[in-house]
Design a protein around this motif. Structure first.
Motif, PDB file in Angstrom:
ATOM      1  N   LEU A  31       0.837  -1.195   0.000  1.00 29.81           N
ATOM      2  CA  LEU A  31       0.000   0.000   0.000  1.00 29.81           C
ATOM      3  C   LEU A  31       0.876   1.250   0.000  1.00 29.81           C
ATOM      4  CD1 LEU A  31      -2.731   1.429   0.207  1.00 29.81           C
ATOM      5  CD2 LEU A  31      -2.620   1.119   2.702  1.00 29.81           C
ATOM      6  N   ALA A  32       1.927   1.258   0.821  1.00 34.04           N
ATOM      7  CA  ALA A  32       2.835   2.411   0.868  1.00 34.04           C
ATOM      8  C   ALA A  32       3.490   2.637  -0.490  1.00 34.04           C
ATOM      9  CB  ALA A  32       3.903   2.185   1.942  1.00 34.04           C
ATOM     10  N   GLU A  33       3.870   1.569  -1.146  1.00 33.50           N
ATOM     11  CA  GLU A  33       4.490   1.684  -2.470  1.00 33.50           C
ATOM     12  C   GLU A  33       3.538   2.318  -3.483  1.00 33.50           C
ATOM     13  OE1 GLU A  33       6.045  -1.355  -5.978  1.00 33.50           O
ATOM     14  OE2 GLU A  33       6.024  -2.048  -3.896  1.00 33.50           O
ATOM     15  N   MET A  71      -7.006  -3.045  -3.213  1.00 32.79           N
ATOM     16  CA  MET A  71      -6.297  -3.501  -2.028  1.00 32.79           C
ATOM     17  C   MET A  71      -7.043  -3.195  -0.745  1.00 32.79           C
ATOM     18  SD  MET A  71      -2.420  -2.603  -0.806  1.00 32.79           S
ATOM     19  CE  MET A  71      -1.775  -3.697  -2.062  1.00 32.79           C
ATOM     20  N   VAL A  72      -7.672  -2.027  -0.658  1.00 31.21           N
ATOM     21  CA  VAL A  72      -8.270  -1.605   0.615  1.00 31.21           C
ATOM     22  C   VAL A  72      -9.794  -1.631   0.624  1.00 31.21           C
ATOM     23  CG1 VAL A  72      -6.282  -0.169   1.157  1.00 31.21           C
ATOM     24  CG2 VAL A  72      -8.225   0.854  -0.017  1.00 31.21           C
ATOM     25  N   SER A  73     -10.412  -1.957  -0.495  1.00 34.37           N
ATOM     26  CA  SER A  73     -11.871  -2.105  -0.567  1.00 34.37           C
ATOM     27  C   SER A  73     -12.614  -0.858  -0.104  1.00 34.37           C
ATOM     28  CB  SER A  73     -12.330  -3.313   0.262  1.00 34.37           C
ATOM     29  OG  SER A  73     -11.720  -4.498  -0.191  1.00 34.37           O
ATOM     30  N   LEU A  74     -12.220   0.296  -0.636  1.00 38.41           N
ATOM     31  CA  LEU A  74     -12.894   1.548  -0.324  1.00 38.41           C
ATOM     32  C   LEU A  74     -13.704   2.022  -1.519  1.00 38.41           C
ATOM     33  CD1 LEU A  74     -10.132   3.582   1.561  1.00 38.41           C
ATOM     34  CD2 LEU A  74     -12.296   2.797   2.519  1.00 38.41           C
ATOM     35  N   ALA A  79      -3.988   7.278 -11.843  1.00 41.22           N
ATOM     36  CA  ALA A  79      -3.619   5.939 -12.308  1.00 41.22           C
ATOM     37  C   ALA A  79      -3.607   4.907 -11.177  1.00 41.22           C
ATOM     38  CB  ALA A  79      -2.247   5.990 -12.973  1.00 41.22           C
ATOM     39  N   TYR A  80      -3.659   5.373  -9.931  1.00 43.18           N
ATOM     40  CA  TYR A  80      -3.537   4.455  -8.796  1.00 43.18           C
ATOM     41  C   TYR A  80      -4.836   4.267  -8.034  1.00 43.18           C
ATOM     42  CZ  TYR A  80       1.372   4.589  -9.816  1.00 43.18           C
ATOM     43  OH  TYR A  80       2.572   4.469 -10.467  1.00 43.18           O
ATOM     44  N   VAL A  81      -5.908   4.874  -8.511  1.00 44.06           N
ATOM     45  CA  VAL A  81      -7.195   4.708  -7.837  1.00 44.06           C
ATOM     46  C   VAL A  81      -7.626   3.247  -7.845  1.00 44.06           C
ATOM     47  CG1 VAL A  81      -9.645   5.275  -7.878  1.00 44.06           C
ATOM     48  CG2 VAL A  81      -7.946   7.069  -8.307  1.00 44.06           C
ATOM     49  N   ARG A  82      -7.577   2.618  -8.997  1.00 46.73           N
ATOM     50  CA  ARG A  82      -8.052   1.236  -9.097  1.00 46.73           C
ATOM     51  C   ARG A  82      -7.207   0.265  -8.275  1.00 46.73           C
ATOM     52  NH1 ARG A  82      -9.472  -1.275 -14.877  1.00 46.73           N
ATOM     53  NH2 ARG A  82     -11.101   0.322 -14.630  1.00 46.73           N
ATOM     54  N   PRO A  83      -5.859   0.256  -8.411  1.00 48.39           N
ATOM     55  CA  PRO A  83      -5.089  -0.710  -7.609  1.00 48.39           C
ATOM     56  C   PRO A  83      -5.202  -0.479  -6.107  1.00 48.39           C
ATOM     57  CG  PRO A  83      -3.625   0.769  -8.834  1.00 48.39           C
ATOM     58  CD  PRO A  83      -4.997   0.963  -9.375  1.00 48.39           C
ATOM     59  N   VAL A  84      -5.290   0.774  -5.666  1.00 58.61           N
ATOM     60  CA  VAL A  84      -5.450   1.029  -4.233  1.00 58.61           C
ATOM     61  C   VAL A  84      -6.834   0.587  -3.781  1.00 58.61           C
ATOM     62  CG1 VAL A  84      -5.563   2.802  -2.443  1.00 58.61           C
ATOM     63  CG2 VAL A  84      -3.767   2.911  -4.174  1.00 58.61           C
TER      64      VAL A  84
END
Length: 209
Positions: free
Chosen positions: A125-127, A147-150, A139-144
């Motif tokens: 997540l930090a990366e 991972m965190v189900s928000l 570009a990082y909305v989907r992968p984050v």
């Protein structure tokens, strides 16, 4: 109470004949780590709860112990073989399926942040978050989110605000030349990235409420 008093109490009251003052001292210094039965006995001797003894739990094992659950009981609750669960607990890498993950969170009463931490995903997540701050956050909305189900909209708001804050600090460090203000801004930016996961969850909480 000195280590000798604690060791005596654990031997006399909890049937742990091998506990010596040197072992208690090793626990105090962080050289050795007590097992779950030893922690329970230690809390009893010190007249405190397990939660008070270990502080805020961080690892899967600490959450389990704080709830007073044996490893085999938790493994059975989530539908895992004991050895498989123990390997996950020792490695810090949760590999349960979606149903098992949901049961784990329910049994241990884990917040979303705690769940991400105990399943070993803080580093990843930090990366992702550092990359989102230093490049295009969109570009990082989907992968984050995966991972965190928000909620996606919530996550977009959080990442955009964090990106704006971070980029503002970086622009300030460039604009002020070589002065102390520029140095302070640069250090603030580095600290922001070092503590990116804490910033993220704080922003999530603030945006949610």
């Amino acid at each position: 109470m000195g280590p000798e008093h604690v060791a005596y109490g654990m031997r006399a009251s909890y049937g742990l004949p091998y506990v010596t003052p040197d072992l208690v001292a090793a626990w105090e210094r962080g050289i050795a780590e007590p097992s779950a039965p030893e922690l329970t006995a230690l809390a009893g001797v010190l007249w405190c709860s397990l939660g008070e003894l270990i502080g805020a739990p961080r690892t899967l094992r600490e959450h389990r112990v704080a709830r007073g659950l044996a490893a085999d009981d938790l493994a059975r609750s989530v539908g895992l073989e004991l050895l498989a669960y123990q390997r996950m607990e020792e490695s810090g890498e949760w590999r349960g399926n979606e149903r098992q993950s949901a049961t784990l969170a329910e049994v241990l009463d884990l917040s979303l942040r705690d769940f991400v931490t105990v399943t070993g995903r803080d580093d990843k997540l930090a990366e992702l978050l550092r990359s989102a701050m230093t490049t295009r956050w969109q570009a990082y909305v989907r992968p984050v989110a995966k991972m965190v189900s928000l909620d996606r909209r919530l996550l977009e708001d959080v990442l955009e605000e964090m990106h704006t804050d971070y980029q503002g600090q970086m622009v300030a460090s460039l604009s002020w030349g070589d002065g102390s203000a520029a140095t302070d801004a640069g250090e603030s930016g580095r600290d922001f990235l070092d503590r990116i996961v804490d910033h993220f969850w704080s922003m999530v909480q603030r945006t949610t409420y």
